[in-house]
Design an enzyme around this catalytic site. Structure first.
Site, PDB file in Angstrom:
ATOM      1  N   HIS A 130     -14.987  47.760 -44.537  1.00 56.67           N
ATOM      2  CA  HIS A 130     -14.170  46.548 -44.490  1.00 56.67           C
ATOM      3  C   HIS A 130     -13.997  46.013 -43.074  1.00 56.67           C
ATOM      4  O   HIS A 130     -13.868  46.752 -42.103  1.00 56.67           O
ATOM      5  CB  HIS A 130     -12.795  46.824 -45.110  1.00 56.67           C
ATOM      6  CG  HIS A 130     -12.012  47.904 -44.407  1.00 56.67           C
ATOM      7  ND1 HIS A 130     -11.223  47.668 -43.305  1.00 56.67           N
ATOM      8  CD2 HIS A 130     -11.911  49.236 -44.647  1.00 56.67           C
ATOM      9  CE1 HIS A 130     -10.658  48.786 -42.908  1.00 56.67           C
ATOM     10  NE2 HIS A 130     -11.058  49.771 -43.704  1.00 56.67           N
ATOM     11  N   ASP A 131     -14.033  44.697 -42.966  1.00 56.11           N
ATOM     12  CA  ASP A 131     -13.737  43.963 -41.733  1.00 56.11           C
ATOM     13  C   ASP A 131     -14.760  44.155 -40.634  1.00 56.11           C
ATOM     14  O   ASP A 131     -14.513  43.779 -39.483  1.00 56.11           O
ATOM     15  CB  ASP A 131     -12.333  44.315 -41.207  1.00 56.11           C
ATOM     16  CG  ASP A 131     -11.256  44.064 -42.242  1.00 56.11           C
ATOM     17  OD1 ASP A 131     -11.072  42.895 -42.611  1.00 56.11           O
ATOM     18  OD2 ASP A 131     -10.616  45.036 -42.688  1.00 56.11           O
ATOM     19  N   GLY A 156     -14.395  50.993 -40.679  1.00 56.09           N
ATOM     20  CA  GLY A 156     -13.755  49.682 -40.701  1.00 56.09           C
ATOM     21  C   GLY A 156     -13.620  49.062 -39.329  1.00 56.09           C
ATOM     22  O   GLY A 156     -13.490  49.755 -38.312  1.00 56.09           O
TER      23      GLY A 156
END
Length: 282
Positions: free
Chosen positions: A139-140, A157
C-alpha cells in the site's frame, strides 16, 4: 438524421463490444470501464470501480478489483491480483486507489494493494514497468517509470522507487525506504535504509558496492557525468569520512554536475539514512 437517445446508446454499446474480446467465462462488472481493443481471458474478474485503458491484455484468472485505474497497453499474466485491500490493520474499507500508467507488464501472480488514507490514498506505478512473477507492491508505494522488479521482490508500505531502478529477486524493502533513480539492488538483499541513486547495493543489510556504470552508459549518460559520479562514489562510500563530512567534500570538489547534485540532495533529504559502503579506502 443523427442517431440520438436509446438508439445512439445501443450503437455505442455495440461498437465498444466489437472492439473488445471478453471471454464468456470472465466476470466483468457492468460498471467497469473497459477501453477499446482490450482482451480478457477466462475466469478473470474485473470489479465495479475498475478502469482499464485501450489495448490491455488480461490473462486467465487475473483479478482486478477496488478503485483501480490502468493506462493503455498493459499486460497482466495468469493469477495477477491488482487493487486488493492493503495489508494494514488501520484500513477500514475506505475508498483508496491503485493507479497504473501505460505499457506495464505484470507477470504471474503479481499482487498490488491499494493505498491507505494515512498514506495519501494511492498506490501508484508509472509507465513501462516490468514486475516479474510473485513480486508484490504494498500500500501507498510510489513506483516510477521504467522500473523492474525481479521475481518475488517485495517493497513494504510507503516505499518510493524512482525511475529506471532495478530490484533483484527475493529482495525485501522496509517500509518508507526510497530507492534512487538508476540504482540496482542485488538479489536476496534486505533494504532497511535508502538506496542512493546511480549505485549498486547488495547484502542482508545492503551496502553500496559500486557505481551502476554499465546502466548509466546504456542510458547515454555522458562520460563526464560518469567520471564525476565515480569520484563522488569513492568519497561517499569508500572513505573513512562520516557521511556529513563526505558530503561536504563532494560539494567542495565536484561542481557543475547535475547527477552529483541530485545524489547529494537525495542523501541530505533521507529520513531513514542511506545504505553505505565499506569504510576502508580503495
Amino acid at each position: 438524421m443523427e442517431n440520438s437517445g436509446p438508439m445512439q446508446s445501443f450503437c455505442t454499446w455495440l461498437l465498444v463490444l466489437y472492439q473488445m474480446s471478453i471471454h464468456h467465462l470472465a466476470v466483468v462488472h457492468e460498471n467497469a470501464k473497459i477501453g477499446a481493443h482490450v482482451t480478457i481471458g477466462p475466469f478473470a474478474v474485473i470489479g465495479e470501480h475498475v478502469s482499464i485503458g485501450d489495448g490491455c491484455e488480461i490473462s486467465p484468472h487475473v483479478v482486478i478489483d477496488g478503485w483501480t485505474e490502468i493506462g493503455a497497453g498493459c499486460k497482466f499474466l495468469t493469477g495477477a491480483i491488482i487493487g486488493s485491500p492493503p495489508q494494514d490493520l488501520k484500513y477500514k474499507g475506505e475508498e483508496t486507489r491503485v493507479v497504473i500508467g501505460n505499457n506495464c507488464v505484470f507477470r504471474e501472480y503479481v499482487t498490488i494493494n491499494r493505498g491507505t488514507v494515512g498514506g495519501g490514498g494511492i498506490t501508484r506505478l508509472g509507465n513501462n514497468c516490468l514486475l516479474m512473477a510473485y513480486s508484490h507492491v504494498a500500500h501507498d508505494c510510489q513506483i516510477g517509470n521504467h522500473v523492474i522488479f525481479a521475481n518475488s521482490a517485495a517493497p513494504g508500505g510507503h516505499v518510493v522507487v524512482e525511475d529506471f531502478a532495478m530490484i533483484g529477486g527475493l529482495v525485501g524493502i522496509h517500509q518508507f525506504v526510497r530507492i534512487g533513480a538508476h540504482s540496482i539492488v542485488g538479489g536476496c538483499s534486505g533494504i532497511p535504509q535508502d538506496v542512493p541513486p546511480y549505485m549498486m547495493v547488495v547484502g542482508d543489510r545492503a551496502k553500496v558496492y559500486g557505481l551502476n556504470s554499465v546502466g548509466l552508459k546504456r542510458r547515454n549518460f555522458s562520460e563526464e557525468s560518469i567520471k564525476a559520479l565515480h569520484k563522488a562514489h569513492r568519497i561517499l562510500f569508500r572513505s573513512k569520512l562520516s557521511i556529513k563530512h563526505a558530503v561536504e567534500q563532494v560539494k567542495a570538489e565536484i561542481q557543475g554536475c547535475a547527477e552529483v547534485d541530485y545524489l547529494i540532495a537525495f542523501i541530505e533529504q533521507s529520513q531513514r539514512g542511506i545504505c553505505r559502503g565499506a569504510s576502508k579506502e580503495k
